[in-house]
Enzyme design. Sequence first.
Site, PDB file in Angstrom:
ATOM      1  CG  ASP A 161     -20.973  -6.090   2.367  1.00  0.00           C
ATOM      2  OD1 ASP A 161     -21.761  -6.976   2.736  1.00  0.00           O
ATOM      3  OD2 ASP A 161     -20.152  -6.243   1.446  1.00  0.00           O
ATOM      4  CD  GLU A 195     -20.008 -13.051   6.832  1.00  0.00           C
ATOM      5  OE1 GLU A 195     -18.938 -13.611   6.489  1.00  0.00           O
ATOM      6  OE2 GLU A 195     -20.977 -12.917   6.063  1.00  0.00           O
TER       7      GLU A 195
END
Length: 568
Positions: free
Chosen positions: A72, A246
């Site tokens: 991430d 997302e």
Amino acid sequence: MSKMKLINLFLVLIAVSCSSVRDNGAVPENMEKSTAYFDYFNYTGNDDYYNQQAPLADNEIFNPILPGWYSDPSICTNGEDYFLVTSTFVFFPGVPIFHSKDLVNWKQIGHVLDRESQLENFIGQGTSRGIFAPTIEYNPYNETYYMITTNVGAGNFFVKTKDPFGSWSDPIYLPEVGGIDPSFFFDDNGKAYILNNDEPFGGSTYEGHRAIRIREFDVENDKVIGEEKMIISGGVNIDEKPIWIEAPHLYKIDGRYLLMAAEGGTGPGHSEVIFSTDSPMGEYIPWSTNPILTQRHLDNDRPYPITCVGHADLIQAKNGDWFAVYLACRPIDGVIENLGRETFMIPVKWSEDGFPYMTQGDELVPMRVANRDFKKNEDYIGGNFSKNDTFDAEELNYDWMTLRRDAKNLYSLTDNSGFLSLKCGEEKSTGMDVPAIVLRRLQHHQFESETKMFFEPSNENEAAGMILYKDEEHQYFMAVRKVDDKKEIRLEKISGEDKSETLSSKVLKNVDAPIYMKITSDGYKFNFYYATEINKWNILLEDVDANFLSTHVAGGFTGTLVGMYAEK
């Protein structure tokens, strides 16, 4: 004073007879029972992924740029410096922060969340909970850096600092912002916004149906203001029922607002998509040629497949070129994945109608990246490398992590200078509290890791040694135990609380000698060795299934870690 005793290992994955150790014979002073003393810890990677490639040119770097479980990624710049952060879930300290001047040479300068006061409710959370998807941004209007993230056990929050090389604030929680994956956008007119993933207004209509929401942020008072707006429902085409939109990032480039987000879930279906709008609160129109980055449709039989590609963030280099950092995996044969989701980089191209994209059609993400201004220095960390820790410092180096809390009540670097002292802890590695465990990431499928331990267990419940840890239910523990007034070394396969299977055990004949332990891997299998005399290695067990710790079997969002563990 540094021991400087150690270790120039040639990585030999199966034939341990070729490996050698140099040891200065240091012994910890005032050794106590129920405490393990580790003299050093060495890690060496030798992946075929790198060995089978041609040598790097002067202006090239390997992908991934942060090998091993650094998932991430998010990146920002102040115009001169680049800063990059990644997820840490329930590990402590949280959110490593890396610095670079050139997008090539990355040096970890600390952790954003390095105090227990910044991390709440980790006790009771499993390995893949905790801190999700941090995003870092720089606001030039107040010359402040912001890191915003989700703590699964407490909600969305941000911290801030004027000096990213120093400490960050305590968390400022945002109870009005739900869901996960929040991010900041600081507009050039001084206004600010927070975007996040959440359920669509009115609820989801199918499994994986999510939305992107936005609301304005008051920089002066550190709070959201105004009404929340849903700007994306489902993804690019709601009729196709896209899943898990997302990780939103909003940019203003050449006067136009661009929203980039991940779609398809963080596994093999991962992708990156983009939308445009005339204003942050306006209507978002998807690009006609989405996705802008994916490998989900490609054959896994290709050599050295890079999969799960997505969760990207854009950055413009000082020379004007654009790049994206993103997460991806390097599974062996497209299946065995012990490294977790790593941080990669890719050049950004621009369409004639002004949209950024990284891949189209069957284009492969690159195993290496080149640029006219790239130049490697001593901070470059790509490819195969060795890291040797002799535990001479007063604090653990940035490679090491504990679970859920600091755990300094369980380990010390100062009780015996030059050794990591690790007390046998009450909490097991299968539990949800703080075990006596110190871990680092695996950064190569093919690796060798070694330590030297002094340990005198006081009863048959105590054990210490090396551990391979994926989560609470997937571990291999090379443990020294007391059995019938003898010392044994065992390989234990741990598959949950009270679920331990001894795969191999050997009696240690020289009970007063230190124990040398080594783990090697070819990616498919782990091999475990021990010695009580320097360089005289014995087989504990070879050809142990590495897939047991793989995301393919264990699931979860992390990679496998290796390190030291002690229990009672």
